[in-house]
Design an enzyme around this catalytic site. Structure first.
Site, short mmCIF file in Angstrom:
data_model
loop_
_atom_site.label_atom_id
_atom_site.label_comp_id
_atom_site.label_asym_id
_atom_site.label_seq_id
_atom_site.Cartn_x
_atom_site.Cartn_y
_atom_site.Cartn_z
CB CYS A 43 -1.12 -0.11 1.14
SG CYS A 43 -2.11 1.37 1.22
CB CYS A 48 -3.21 2.67 -1.45
SG CYS A 48 -3.40 0.92 -1.01
CE LYS A 51 -4.97 3.48 -6.21
NZ LYS A 51 -5.88 2.16 -5.82
CE1 TYR A 178 -7.27 -2.01 -6.62
CE2 TYR A 178 -8.32 -4.15 -6.87
CZ TYR A 178 -7.31 -3.30 -6.16
OH TYR A 178 -6.51 -3.76 -5.35
CG HIS A 445 -29.50 22.54 -4.30
ND1 HIS A 445 -29.45 21.94 -5.22
CD2 HIS A 445 -29.82 23.59 -4.72
CE1 HIS A 445 -29.99 22.56 -6.33
NE2 HIS A 445 -29.94 23.93 -5.99
CD GLU A 450 -28.94 18.58 -4.99
OE1 GLU A 450 -30.30 18.80 -4.64
OE2 GLU A 450 -28.33 19.33 -5.57
#
Length: 462
Positions: A43, A48, A51, A178, A445, A450
């Site tokens: 990682c 991670c 990346k 992924y 909003h 939302e």
């Protein structure tokens, strides 16, 4: 019997380091840890963290073009890969130092060399030294797998991709998971011409079908050349010497399963990962390994040998860093605090850092429909910040809802910053929120998110 250590950890990734330092620092256990490479593991050193920093770097080109459309005067000259790589490597060095400091401050004795299991209570280091331990924890993670094709060694994996001498002009990425899709988006954003081969019918197998298609469409619109139903049969040097991190002078010639031949500067294999158990002496010690070489454990991460435990990717349960950390914490709670604690592997939120990002938690539409009758609430739209400057990029928001209980069984978001949104949505899903709970929540909003609380009518019932 008096042991040299109460706990010896093999592997210095996120899970192993967390277990070691908590056991030593919070319970007073005598802990040793061996790591043959760099503290931080996949990682922090080759996964991670680097990346995500590359994701950040790759998004600026698009951002600068959008800034110009918003009225800013912008000059775009291109990406300086060597400059970025130097800064990236410095940051990884810093983080490794942080991990080392955490272990040192907790009182963990660190051995910078390979270790293997000698027996149920003994660990042998590469230099021949042997230590005894009441408990042994295997946390060696996984490694990229290369396909069995001719000259596969001409390609690179995610281990090497962060250390390339130069940015490849023409890059082939093999795989549809992924990692492959994230790397395709990263290098496309940095300026490489990216081609992606995947043997399946659609990228991101195992994720929600509607979200997969949405992401593939956006990747292709932004210039990534995706070849589905395609694999690599073999590779050859097109000319020149070259090496692993720098391209051959004439590139790499790739023969595909479709009968076509292509030439690329680099080929990146992202064709899966396998557990790091080879040469650890586990089977000889009585530890059971699975079909892929994974360490077989029970719900408390205990192996067939009572004194030996395993956590993280080496167990091939859920290959995510936060899961490995949780497994490490549960191990300490179980073994050193006398509080048996299984790890909850249900409803784990995850994010795929494609562009746009994909955040998901819970069941896909197909998974849920196979279990019980469900309602699907879904919308796609152009978000305000894209529509204003005439961009065609669209957001997808999707809820999978049980007809019987009204619980939200799955949330799927494809949008910029979907990873940030799914973390919070994951709390609601984990708590058992219903569709009506979402409906009762007042919208913020104007935001993209939302839409998750304003989806009124199902688009289909299954």
């Amino acid at each position: 019997m008096e042991f040299d250590f109460d706990l010896f950890v093999i592997g210095g990734g996120s899970g192993g380091v967390r277990a070691a330092r908590v056991a030593a620092g919070e319970t007073g256990a005598r802990v040793g840890l061996a790591e043959e490479s760099r503290l931080g593991g996949t990682c922090v050193i080759r996964g991670c963290v680097p990346k995500k920093l590359m994701v950040f770097a790759s998004e600026y080109a698009k951002g600068m073009h959008e800034a110009a459309d918003y009225g800013w005067e912008v000059k775009i000259r291109g990406f300086d890969w060597p400059r970025f790589r130097k800064r990236l490597e410095a940051e990884l060095d810093r983080l490794e130092g942080v991990y080392n400091g955490l272990l040192e401050n907790a009182g963990v004795r660190v051995f910078a060399r390979r270790a293997m299991v000698a027996d149920a209570h003994s660990v042998r280091l590469a230099d021949g030294k042997t230590f005894t331990a009441k408990h042994i924890l295997i946390a060696t993670g996984g490694r990229p797998a290369l396909p069995e094709i001719g000259n596969a060694g001409l390609g690179i994996t995610s281990n090497e991709v962060f250390h390339l001498d130069e940015l490849p002009r023409r890059l082939l990425i093999v795989g549809g998971g992924y990692i492959a899709c994230e790397m395709a988006c990263i290098f496309n954003g940095l300026g490489s011409k990216v081609t992606q081969f995947y043997r399946g019918a659609q990228i991101l197998r195992g994720f929600d079908d509607e979200a997969r298609g949405h992401i593939a469409e956006h990747m292709e619109r932004h210039g990534i050349d995706i070849h589905l139903g395609t694999t690599v049969l073999g590779m050859d040097r097109a000319g020149g010497a070259g090496g692993l991190l720098h391209k051959p002078a004439g590139g790499i010639e790739v023969r595909s399963s479709t009968g076509d031949t292509f030439t690329f500067d680099q080929v990146l294999f992202a064709t899966g990962r396998i557990p790091n158990t080879a040469g650890l002496g586990l089977e000889a010690a009585g530890v059971e390994l699975g079909r892929r070489g994974e360490v077989v454990v029970d719900e408390y991460s205990q192996t067939a040998v009572p004194s030996i435990y395993a956590i993280g990717d080496v167990t091939d349960r859920v290959q995510l860093t936060p899961v490995a950390i949780r497994e490490g914490m549960a191990f300490v709670e179980t073994v050193f605090r006398g509080n048996p604690t299984p790890v909850d592997h249900e409803l784990i939120p995850s994010a795929v850092f494609t562009q746009p990002e994909y955040g998901s938690v819970g069941l896909t539409e197909d998974e849920a429909a196979a279990r019980e009758p469900v309602e699907i609430y879904c919308t796609t739209f152009r978000p305000m910040h894209k529509a204003f400057i005439g961009r065609e990029d669209r957001v997808l928001m999707k809820l999978v809802v049980s007809k019987a209980t009204r619980r939200v069984l799955g949330v799927h978001i494809v949008a910029d910053h979907a990873g940030e949104m799914i973390q919070l949505a994951g709390v609601a899903v984990k708590m058992g929120a219903t569709k009506e709970d979402f409906d009762r929540t007042v919208a913020v909003h104007p935001t993209m998110s939302e839409e998750l609380v304003t989806l009124k009518s199902p688009v289909r019932t299954l």
